[in-house]
Design an enzyme around this catalytic site. Structure first.
Site, PDB file in Angstrom:
ATOM      1  N   ARG A  23       1.349  -0.950  -0.003  1.00 48.49           N
ATOM      2  CA  ARG A  23       0.125   0.327  -0.154  1.00 48.49           C
ATOM      3  C   ARG A  23       1.161   1.240   0.194  1.00 48.49           C
ATOM      4  O   ARG A  23       0.136   2.653   0.427  1.00 48.49           O
ATOM      5  CB  ARG A  23      -0.889   0.140   1.228  1.00 48.49           C
ATOM      6  CG  ARG A  23      -2.116  -1.037   1.321  1.00 48.49           C
ATOM      7  CD  ARG A  23      -2.988  -0.928   2.230  1.00 48.49           C
ATOM      8  NE  ARG A  23      -4.301  -2.307   2.067  1.00 48.49           N
ATOM      9  CZ  ARG A  23      -4.546  -1.962   3.098  1.00 48.49           C
ATOM     10  NH1 ARG A  23      -4.946  -1.428   4.119  1.00 48.49           N
ATOM     11  NH2 ARG A  23      -5.425  -3.243   3.707  1.00 48.49           N
ATOM     12  N   ARG A  27      -3.243   7.189   0.635  1.00 47.67           N
ATOM     13  CA  ARG A  27      -3.376   7.607   1.223  1.00 47.67           C
ATOM     14  C   ARG A  27      -2.036   8.672   2.186  1.00 47.67           C
ATOM     15  O   ARG A  27      -2.811   9.548   3.489  1.00 47.67           O
ATOM     16  CB  ARG A  27      -4.531   7.225   2.523  1.00 47.67           C
ATOM     17  CG  ARG A  27      -5.756   7.126   1.342  1.00 47.67           C
ATOM     18  CD  ARG A  27      -7.598   6.713   2.163  1.00 47.67           C
ATOM     19  NE  ARG A  27      -6.947   5.172   2.791  1.00 47.67           N
ATOM     20  CZ  ARG A  27      -7.561   4.799   3.648  1.00 47.67           C
ATOM     21  NH1 ARG A  27      -8.543   5.563   4.525  1.00 47.67           N
ATOM     22  NH2 ARG A  27      -7.104   3.612   4.470  1.00 47.67           N
ATOM     23  N   ARG A  36      -6.672  12.607  -5.969  1.00 45.62           N
ATOM     24  CA  ARG A  36      -7.830  11.756  -5.088  1.00 45.62           C
ATOM     25  C   ARG A  36      -8.923  12.869  -5.397  1.00 45.62           C
ATOM     26  O   ARG A  36      -9.989  13.283  -5.659  1.00 45.62           O
ATOM     27  CB  ARG A  36      -7.443  11.149  -4.223  1.00 45.62           C
ATOM     28  CG  ARG A  36      -9.024  10.849  -4.490  1.00 45.62           C
ATOM     29  CD  ARG A  36      -9.311   9.397  -2.964  1.00 45.62           C
ATOM     30  NE  ARG A  36     -10.327   8.576  -2.315  1.00 45.62           N
ATOM     31  CZ  ARG A  36     -11.112   7.670  -1.803  1.00 45.62           C
ATOM     32  NH1 ARG A  36      -9.778   6.879  -1.602  1.00 45.62           N
ATOM     33  NH2 ARG A  36     -11.950   6.831  -2.279  1.00 45.62           N
ATOM     34  N   ASP A  73      -7.216  -2.857  -6.959  1.00 50.63           N
ATOM     35  CA  ASP A  73      -7.405  -3.052  -5.999  1.00 50.63           C
ATOM     36  C   ASP A  73      -7.489  -4.705  -5.527  1.00 50.63           C
ATOM     37  O   ASP A  73      -7.817  -5.575  -7.115  1.00 50.63           O
ATOM     38  CB  ASP A  73      -9.280  -2.925  -5.162  1.00 50.63           C
ATOM     39  CG  ASP A  73      -9.736  -2.890  -4.156  1.00 50.63           C
ATOM     40  OD1 ASP A  73     -10.578  -4.068  -4.576  1.00 50.63           O
ATOM     41  OD2 ASP A  73      -9.868  -2.736  -3.454  1.00 50.63           O
ATOM     42  N   TYR A 147     -15.263 -12.555  -0.189  1.00 50.24           N
ATOM     43  CA  TYR A 147     -15.889 -10.252  -0.421  1.00 50.24           C
ATOM     44  C   TYR A 147     -17.447 -10.748  -1.398  1.00 50.24           C
ATOM     45  O   TYR A 147     -18.303 -10.217  -0.770  1.00 50.24           O
ATOM     46  CB  TYR A 147     -15.208  -9.775  -1.267  1.00 50.24           C
ATOM     47  CG  TYR A 147     -13.965  -9.194  -0.182  1.00 50.24           C
ATOM     48  CD1 TYR A 147     -14.245  -7.519   0.722  1.00 50.24           C
ATOM     49  CD2 TYR A 147     -13.151  -9.247   0.406  1.00 50.24           C
ATOM     50  CE1 TYR A 147     -13.635  -7.311   1.644  1.00 50.24           C
ATOM     51  CE2 TYR A 147     -11.561  -9.131   0.997  1.00 50.24           C
ATOM     52  CZ  TYR A 147     -12.447  -7.876   1.308  1.00 50.24           C
ATOM     53  OH  TYR A 147     -11.352  -6.879   2.849  1.00 50.24           O
TER      54      TYR A 147
END
Length: 341
Positions: A23, A27, A36, A73, A147
């Site tokens: 990652r 962010r 973003r 993702d 998921y």
């Protein structure tokens, strides 16, 4: 010319240890947050090849990591298999219809979902600094299935685990479809320019040992075998988070070229238990990187020393926390780069 990371994944122990972070494109970086805000939501950016390439390369430009991990993702595969995918603020990803309520065969597949991802890989390879390895990835079948079945993430993967006991044939059919789709997807990434790929099994730790063999080891082994038949020179990293004492069996039986290790495992134990010469990746606790302090440098050195006798890619035990100070990342890099093994 192959870079330090690619050489290490191919089993060569160099004079220094390559470094990238799971990652790392995300962010915690102010440049990511600015982009973003301009481009919109996460999924919009992932399907915008130009924006996704920019995000992929941001940590390379700032930190000089040895590998660039594709910005995307693991739920792109369910999206291509026909589930609706959205990311809701404060709630995370949602898939519908969930496979508790619908059959996989009733979904309308859309393989065009993969094209922007391949476009990101191609753009990044064109712009990649020399010696930096382009890493593709996908979710492992068990994690992706959890998921798809529940329609969202969960703490204990209850719905998928219950289905495994109640109707193992139904779960097997779902996993078989994910295996086939993931093989095609990763093969497409490699053809677009990915030099190595990683299989993320974030929820592997929720299964009992015999279930782990059936729902984690076997599907991953099928993907690795198929990829090796198509792309024998491309290293595959397996990351079965939470696997604990089952990690050595995963390493032996799946056929992966390198093994990712989470922060819950003692690196000295891992070094003893893994097959001799197998490249290992990990395993600093992301929360220690968040906290910083002298303990960070001490732990980094302990990990480096534990894996000093085998090919080692320094990484975290999972993804970098979005609150991590940039200064702590620089401290980590300086410690790894300055270590003399």
């Amino acid at each position: 010319m192959p870079g330090l990371l690619l050489d290490t994944l191919n089993g060569k122990r160099g004079a220094s240890v390559p470094l990238w972070l799971m990652r790392q494109a995300g962010r915690y970086l102010p440049e990511y947050r600015a982009l973003r805000a301009e481009k919109g939501g996460f999924l919009d950016m992932a399907y915008d090849s130009e924006a996704a390439c920019e995000v992929t390369l941001q940590p390379i430009e700032r930190f000089g990591f040895d590998g660039a991990i594709l910005f995307s993702d693991i739920l792109i595969v369910p999206h291509a298999l026909g589930q609706h995918l959205e990311f809701l603020a404060g709630e995370g990803p949602k898939l519908s219809p969930r496979l508790l309520d619908a059959a996989l065969d009733d979904l309308t597949r859309d393989p065009s979902r993969y094209e922007p991802i391949y476009g990101t890989v191609r753009r990044c390879r064109e712009r990649m600094p020399e010696g930096v390895t382009m890493l593709g990835f996908a979710g492992s079948p068990w994690t992706v299935a959890t998921y798809m079945i529940a329609g969202e993430g969960s703490r204990d993967q209850h719905d998928a685990r219950a289905l495994a006991y109640r109707d193992p044939g139904a779960l097997q059919a779902i996993l078989d479809a994910i295996v086939d789709e993931t093989t095609k997807y990763l093969s497409g990434q490699i053809e677009a320019g990915a030099e190595a790929v990683q299989l993320f099994d974030s929820w592997a730790g929720s299964l009992a040992p015999d279930e782990f063999e059936r729902w984690v080891v076997a599907p991953n082994a099928a993907i690795v075998a198929a990829l090796k038949a198509r792309h024998p020179q491309t290293p595959v990293i397996g990351f079965p988070k939470g696997s604990g004492e089952k990690l050595p069996a995963y390493a032996r039986e799946t056929g992966v070229d390198a093994i990712g290790v989470d922060e819950t495992l003692d690196p000295d134990w891992v070094a003893r238990q893994l097959p001799a010469g197998m490249p290992v990746q990990g395993n600093l606790d992301p929360l220690l990187l968040l906290a910083g302090s002298e303990a960070l440098e001490m732990r980094v050195r302990a990990i480096l020393e534990a894996f000093a006798d085998r090919p080692h890619v320094f990484n975290l035990g999972h993804g970098i926390d979005r609150r991590t100070p940039i200064a702590h990342v620089h401290r980590l890099i300086d410690t790894v780069r300055g270590w003399k093994g």
